[in-house]
Motif scaffolding. Structure first.
Motif, PDB file in Angstrom:
ATOM      1  N   LYS A 297       3.604   0.584  -1.360  1.00 53.60           N
ATOM      2  CA  LYS A 297       2.317   0.106  -1.889  1.00 53.60           C
ATOM      3  C   LYS A 297       1.716   1.162  -2.825  1.00 53.60           C
ATOM      4  O   LYS A 297       1.260   0.855  -3.918  1.00 53.60           O
ATOM      5  CB  LYS A 297       1.330  -0.172  -0.735  1.00 53.60           C
ATOM      6  N   ARG A 298       1.724   2.425  -2.368  1.00 57.78           N
ATOM      7  CA  ARG A 298       1.177   3.500  -3.203  1.00 57.78           C
ATOM      8  C   ARG A 298       1.928   3.602  -4.532  1.00 57.78           C
ATOM      9  O   ARG A 298       1.328   3.784  -5.589  1.00 57.78           O
ATOM     10  CB  ARG A 298       1.297   4.846  -2.488  1.00 57.78           C
ATOM     11  N   LYS A 299       3.256   3.493  -4.469  1.00 57.58           N
ATOM     12  CA  LYS A 299       4.055   3.629  -5.697  1.00 57.58           C
ATOM     13  C   LYS A 299       3.745   2.495  -6.669  1.00 57.58           C
ATOM     14  O   LYS A 299       3.605   2.719  -7.868  1.00 57.58           O
ATOM     15  CB  LYS A 299       5.540   3.646  -5.359  1.00 57.58           C
ATOM     16  N   ILE A 300       3.625   1.288  -6.133  1.00 55.82           N
ATOM     17  CA  ILE A 300       3.335   0.137  -7.002  1.00 55.82           C
ATOM     18  C   ILE A 300       1.981   0.340  -7.698  1.00 55.82           C
ATOM     19  O   ILE A 300       1.842   0.153  -8.899  1.00 55.82           O
ATOM     20  CB  ILE A 300       3.328  -1.175  -6.179  1.00 55.82           C
ATOM     21  N   GLY A 394      -7.543   6.979  -4.191  1.00 58.56           N
ATOM     22  CA  GLY A 394      -7.164   6.264  -5.421  1.00 58.56           C
ATOM     23  C   GLY A 394      -6.630   4.858  -5.153  1.00 58.56           C
ATOM     24  O   GLY A 394      -7.062   3.901  -5.804  1.00 58.56           O
ATOM     25  N   PRO A 395      -5.705   4.676  -4.195  1.00 58.86           N
ATOM     26  CA  PRO A 395      -5.176   3.325  -3.956  1.00 58.86           C
ATOM     27  C   PRO A 395      -6.149   2.425  -3.198  1.00 58.86           C
ATOM     28  O   PRO A 395      -5.792   1.309  -2.817  1.00 58.86           O
ATOM     29  CB  PRO A 395      -3.921   3.563  -3.103  1.00 58.86           C
ATOM     30  N   GLY A 396      -7.354   2.919  -2.954  1.00 59.55           N
ATOM     31  CA  GLY A 396      -8.420   2.091  -2.406  1.00 59.55           C
ATOM     32  C   GLY A 396      -8.088   1.483  -1.058  1.00 59.55           C
ATOM     33  O   GLY A 396      -7.440   2.095  -0.210  1.00 59.55           O
ATOM     34  N   LEU A 397      -8.536   0.241  -0.880  1.00 56.64           N
ATOM     35  CA  LEU A 397      -8.401  -0.398   0.429  1.00 56.64           C
ATOM     36  C   LEU A 397      -6.938  -0.662   0.807  1.00 56.64           C
ATOM     37  O   LEU A 397      -6.656  -0.971   1.966  1.00 56.64           O
ATOM     38  CB  LEU A 397      -9.216  -1.694   0.466  1.00 56.64           C
ATOM     39  N   ALA A 398      -6.021  -0.528  -0.144  1.00 53.88           N
ATOM     40  CA  ALA A 398      -4.601  -0.753   0.189  1.00 53.88           C
ATOM     41  C   ALA A 398      -4.140   0.182   1.305  1.00 53.88           C
ATOM     42  O   ALA A 398      -3.246  -0.165   2.072  1.00 53.88           O
ATOM     43  CB  ALA A 398      -3.725  -0.569  -1.044  1.00 53.88           C
ATOM     44  N   VAL A 399      -4.760   1.387   1.392  1.00 62.56           N
ATOM     45  CA  VAL A 399      -4.325   2.317   2.446  1.00 62.56           C
ATOM     46  C   VAL A 399      -5.090   2.076   3.753  1.00 62.56           C
ATOM     47  O   VAL A 399      -4.818   2.710   4.761  1.00 62.56           O
ATOM     48  CB  VAL A 399      -4.424   3.805   2.011  1.00 62.56           C
ATOM     49  N   ARG A 400      -6.062   1.182   3.708  1.00 61.65           N
ATOM     50  CA  ARG A 400      -6.826   0.860   4.927  1.00 61.65           C
ATOM     51  C   ARG A 400      -6.437  -0.518   5.457  1.00 61.65           C
ATOM     52  O   ARG A 400      -7.008  -0.995   6.430  1.00 61.65           O
ATOM     53  CB  ARG A 400      -8.328   0.918   4.635  1.00 61.65           C
ATOM     54  N   VAL A 439     -10.507  -0.561   9.295  1.00 64.19           N
ATOM     55  CA  VAL A 439      -9.081  -0.749   9.044  1.00 64.19           C
ATOM     56  C   VAL A 439      -8.696  -2.105   9.610  1.00 64.19           C
ATOM     57  O   VAL A 439      -9.173  -2.479  10.681  1.00 64.19           O
ATOM     58  CB  VAL A 439      -8.281   0.355   9.782  1.00 64.19           C
ATOM     59  N   VAL A 440      -7.827  -2.810   8.899  1.00 62.12           N
ATOM     60  CA  VAL A 440      -7.355  -4.065   9.476  1.00 62.12           C
ATOM     61  C   VAL A 440      -5.854  -4.204   9.258  1.00 62.12           C
ATOM     62  O   VAL A 440      -5.320  -3.789   8.232  1.00 62.12           O
ATOM     63  CB  VAL A 440      -8.139  -5.277   8.902  1.00 62.12           C
ATOM     64  N   GLY A 441      -5.200  -4.741  10.272  1.00 63.72           N
ATOM     65  CA  GLY A 441      -3.754  -4.957  10.170  1.00 63.72           C
ATOM     66  C   GLY A 441      -3.427  -6.390  10.551  1.00 63.72           C
ATOM     67  O   GLY A 441      -4.262  -7.289  10.409  1.00 63.72           O
ATOM     68  N   SER A 509      -2.719  12.583  13.756  1.00 62.37           N
ATOM     69  CA  SER A 509      -2.891  11.424  12.865  1.00 62.37           C
ATOM     70  C   SER A 509      -3.269  11.914  11.472  1.00 62.37           C
ATOM     71  O   SER A 509      -3.518  13.111  11.284  1.00 62.37           O
ATOM     72  CB  SER A 509      -4.024  10.535  13.382  1.00 62.37           C
ATOM     73  N   THR A 510      -3.354  11.000  10.518  1.00 62.68           N
ATOM     74  CA  THR A 510      -3.991  11.335   9.246  1.00 62.68           C
ATOM     75  C   THR A 510      -5.329  10.599   9.223  1.00 62.68           C
ATOM     76  O   THR A 510      -5.634   9.842  10.137  1.00 62.68           O
ATOM     77  CB  THR A 510      -3.111  10.908   8.044  1.00 62.68           C
ATOM     78  N   ILE A 511      -6.109  10.855   8.179  1.00 58.55           N
ATOM     79  CA  ILE A 511      -7.423  10.195   8.118  1.00 58.55           C
ATOM     80  C   ILE A 511      -7.231   8.709   7.801  1.00 58.55           C
ATOM     81  O   ILE A 511      -7.762   7.844   8.490  1.00 58.55           O
ATOM     82  CB  ILE A 511      -8.336  10.883   7.076  1.00 58.55           C
ATOM     83  N   GLU A 512      -6.456   8.431   6.757  1.00 60.95           N
ATOM     84  CA  GLU A 512      -6.183   7.041   6.384  1.00 60.95           C
ATOM     85  C   GLU A 512      -4.993   6.542   7.199  1.00 60.95           C
ATOM     86  O   GLU A 512      -4.062   7.307   7.455  1.00 60.95           O
ATOM     87  CB  GLU A 512      -5.831   6.943   4.888  1.00 60.95           C
ATOM     88  N   PRO A 513      -4.996   5.253   7.541  1.00 59.68           N
ATOM     89  CA  PRO A 513      -3.900   4.767   8.385  1.00 59.68           C
ATOM     90  C   PRO A 513      -2.586   4.554   7.637  1.00 59.68           C
ATOM     91  O   PRO A 513      -1.550   4.401   8.272  1.00 59.68           O
ATOM     92  CB  PRO A 513      -4.438   3.438   8.918  1.00 59.68           C
ATOM     93  N   GLN A 514      -2.631   4.474   6.284  1.00 65.13           N
ATOM     94  CA  GLN A 514      -1.382   4.185   5.567  1.00 65.13           C
ATOM     95  C   GLN A 514      -1.115   5.233   4.503  1.00 65.13           C
ATOM     96  O   GLN A 514      -2.036   5.798   3.942  1.00 65.13           O
ATOM     97  CB  GLN A 514      -1.478   2.819   4.896  1.00 65.13           C
TER      98      GLN A 514
END
Ligand code: XMP
Length: 514
Positions: A297-300, A394-400, A439-441, A509-514
Motif C-alpha cells: 500500500k505504501r509503495k503504491i 504521508g500515506p494518511g489513513l491507509a496506514v490506519r 484504527v479499523v480492520g 509495537s509501532t505507533i501506526e498499525p500498518q
C-alpha cells in the motif's frame, strides 16, 4: 546562521539521546549541531566549536570495534562526556572501564563530593537519571572524582586544567534534577558561550539565503497540510513571492474535513501564491483496490505521488527548485546503527522527491527540530490548527486501515478518528498527546442495538505519548473519557459494534498499525 555565533558540537555515539542533548543546548539559547562520531575527522562543523559534548551510546568502550574518536582532534576545547562519552574519556586517557556488578537504571540519588564549575550553584545532593551497565573503576591520573552514587564511585569526574568533564548520568533527560543547569554551566561558564541562537534569526537568514539562491528561478512546494510543509512554503514565499507555486494533493486518505480546512487556511490566512488543489482521490483509491499488504500500500501511494508530481510539473512547470520540509534528525544519520522507526516501515512523505524529476532542493528546515518548527510556525502566523497538529503520516489513513482500503473502512476510520480528536480536545488533552486516532480492520463482532443483533466492525482507539516517535507509550486516558469515546463511536458511526483501546507501547509495537 550568523557569522561568529557560538556553537557546541554534540558527537553522536549512537545513543538515543544525542539529538535530545542538542535540543537542550538550543533551548538554552546556543547553537548546537550533531556530528556522528565517524564523521569527526571530515566534518567542517568541528572547526569553530566552543566545546564538545560526547553522547551516550549502546556499545562498551572495551568491546571490539566500539566507536572511538581521537580526542586530540577536538583541539583542546572543553569536553563533556555523557555516559558512554564519559567512559570513552576515561578509557582513552589511561583509566579503566569495566562491567558494573550493580547496574543503575532510572532515578538515582547523587552526592557532589568536590567543587566543580560543572555543578556550580547546585545543591550537594539531588536525583539524576542513570542508564548504564559499565562503569569507571580507575580514573586517569589527571582526573578527580566530583560526584558519586551508591554504586558509581565516579558518577562525575573532571580534569579542570584540561577542561575535560564527564558524567555517568544523563543531564539531558527531564528526570535528572538540575540537568539544564549542568548543561548551562558547561556551555556558558566552562565553554564561554553567549546566547546567540534564536529561531527568528534563523528564519531571517534562511529567507535571505533562499532569495539569493533562487534568483529568478521558479519553486514548487508540495503541501501536505502538516506543519513542516506549511512552514516551508511560508518561508519560501517570503523569499521569492509569486515565483513559488504551491500544490496540495488530496490522495483521498485525509481526515474528516481536512482538505477543505487546510485549503482555506492556505488561501485566506497564509495567502500562499499560485495555490493548486489536485483532487486525485479516485486514482489513488482505485490503485489501492484489493491491496492488503501494508508495504505494498505504501509503495503504491509513493508511486502514485510521483506520477501526480510529473503531471503537475508538465502542467504548471518547468520548475527549477523543489522546496521540502526535511528536518534536522533526517539530515543527520548516526554512524552507528540505531533501531530507527523510519527503517521499520518504508516512510513516504508528500514532499518526497520524485526520482526522475531533476529539481534542485530547497530545505529551509534542515537545521531545525520539530518543536522548533512548531515555534517558528507560530511566529510566522500559521494557525494552531496546523502549527500544533499531531503528526499525520504521508500515506494518511491507509496506514490506519488494516488490510484493504475500502470506502466503508475509510468512512469508519474518518468518523471515529474525528470523535477521538473532539473528545480529547474537550478534555483539554489533545495537546498533551503525541498522536491519537482510530484504527479499523476487517475484524467484526456482534452487537445489539435496540432489540436487534447487529454485526459490525471493531474500532481500535490508539493514543500515545512520545518525545520523538522513536519510542512511545500508550496514553493513560481517564476511563470516563474512554467511555465517552466508545459510546459516541458505537452510537454515531454506522457499522461499528465494538471499540477497543490499544495498550501496547513502542517497542514492541509501532505507533501506526500498518
Ligand atoms: P511508527 O508507526 O513507525 O511511526 O511508529 C512513527 C512516526 O512516523 C509517522 N509515520 C509516517 N510519517 N510517512 C510519514 O510522513 C510515513 O509513511 C509514516 N509512517 C509512520 C507516524 O505517524 C509516527 O508519528
Amino acid at each position: 546562521m550568523n557569522a561568529g555565533e557560538d556553537k557546541i558540537v554534540v558527537i553522536d555515539f549512537g545513543g538515543q539521546y544525542a539529538h535530545l542533548i542538542s535540543r537542550r543546548i538550543r533551548e538554552l539559547g546556543v547553537k548546537a549541531v550533531v556530528v556522528p562520531y565517524s564523521d569527526v575527522e571530515a566534518s567542517d562543523e568541528i572547526r569553530g566549536a566552543k566545546g564538545f559534548i560526547l553522547s551516550g551510546g549502546p556499545a562498551s568502550v572495551y568491546g571490539d570495534g566500539s566507536p572511538r574518536i581521537d580526542l586530540k582532534k577536538l583541539g583542546e576545547k572543553p569536553i563533556l562526556g555523557i555516559c558512554y562519552g564519559l567512559q570513552l574519556i576515561a578509557h582513552q586517557l589511561g583509566g579503566r572501564v569495566e562491567k558494573a556488578t550493580q547496574r543503575e537504571y532510572g532515578r538515582t540519588p547523587i552526592q557532589i563530593v568536590n567543587d566543580s564549575p560543572l555543578f556550580q550553584n547546585l545543591p550537594t545532593s539531588f536525583e539524576v537519571w542513570m542508564s548504564h551497565s559499565d562503569k569507571i573503576s580507575a580514573l586517569p591520573s589527571s582526573f578527580r572524582q566530583i560526584a558519586q552514587t551508591e554504586y558509581s564511585q565516579y558518577a562525575a569526574i573532571q580534569d579542570e586544567n584540561a577542561r575535560i568533564f564527564g558524567v555517568q548520568f544523563h543531564p539531558e533527560v527531564s528526570h535528572t534534577q538540575h540537568g539544564k543547569e549542568i548543561l548551562g554551566n558547561f556551555i556558558f561558564h566552562i565553554c564561554g558561550c553567549g546566547k546567540s541562537w534564536s529561531i527568528e534569526d534563523y528564519a531571517e537568514k534562511v529567507v535571505s539565503d533562499i532569495s539569493r539562491e533562487v534568483g529568478d528561478g521558479r519553486v514548487l512546494c508540495a503541501l501536505s497540510g502538516g506543519v513542516d510543509s506549511t512552514v516551508t512554503a511560508v518561508l519560501v514565499k517570503k523569499a521569492v513571492g509569486d515565483r513559488l507555486t504551491c500544490v496540495f494533493v488530496n490522495h483521498g486518505l485525509l481526515r474528516k474535513g481536512e482538505a477543505e480546512q487546510v485549503l482555506k487556511i492556505y488561501r485566506d490566512q497564509l495567502k500562499l501564491p499560485n495555490l493548486k488543489y489536485v483532487d486525485a482521490s479516485e486514482r489513488f483509491l482505485s490503485k489501492l483496490k484489493g491491496v492488503k499488504d501494508p508495504e505494498e500500500k505504501r509503495k503504491i501511494i509513493g508511486r502514485e505521488f510521483t506520477a501526480v508530481f510529473e503531471e503537475i510539473n508538465s502542467q504548471y512547470g518547468p520548475f527549477d527548485y523543489l522546496a521540502q520540509g526535511t528536518l534536522y534528525p533526517d539530515v543527520i544519520e548516526s554512524g552507528v546503527s540505531r533501531a530507527s522507526a523510519s527503517r521499520i516501515k518504508s516512510h513516504h512523505n508528500v514532499g518526497g522527491l520524485p526520482p526522475n524529476l531533476r529539481f534542485k532542493l530547497i530545505e529551509p528546515l534542515r537545521e531545525l527540530y520539530k518543536d522548533e518548527v512548531r515555534q517558528l510556525a507560530t511566529i510566522l502566523g500559521v494557525p494552531d490548527r496546523i502549527a500544533k497538529r499531531h503528526p499525520f503520516p504521508g500515506p494518511g489513513l491507509a496506514v490506519r486501515i488494516i488490510g484493504e482500503v475500502t470506502e466503508e473502512k475509510l468512512r469508519i476510520c474518518r468518523e471515529a478518528s474525528s470523535i477521538v480528536e473532539e473528545e480529547l480536545e474537550r478534555e483539554g488533552l489533545l495537546d498533551k498527546i503525541w498522536q491519537a486516532f482510530a484504527v479499523v480492520g476487517d475484524d467484526m463482532a456482534t452487537g445489539v442495538k435496540g432489540d436487534e443483533r447487529s454485526y459490525g466492525h471493531i474500532v481500535i482507539v490508539r493514543a500515545v505519548v512520545s518525545e520523538d516517535a522513536m519510542t512511545a507509550d500508550w496514553a493513560r486516558l481517564p476511563h470516563s473519557l474512554l467511555d465517552r469515546i466508545s459510546r459516541r463511536i458505537t452510537n454515531e458511526v454506522e457499522g461499528v459494534t465494538w471499540v477497543a483501546y490499544a495498550i501496547s507501547s513502542k517497542p514492541p509495537s509501532t505507533i501506526e498499525p500498518q
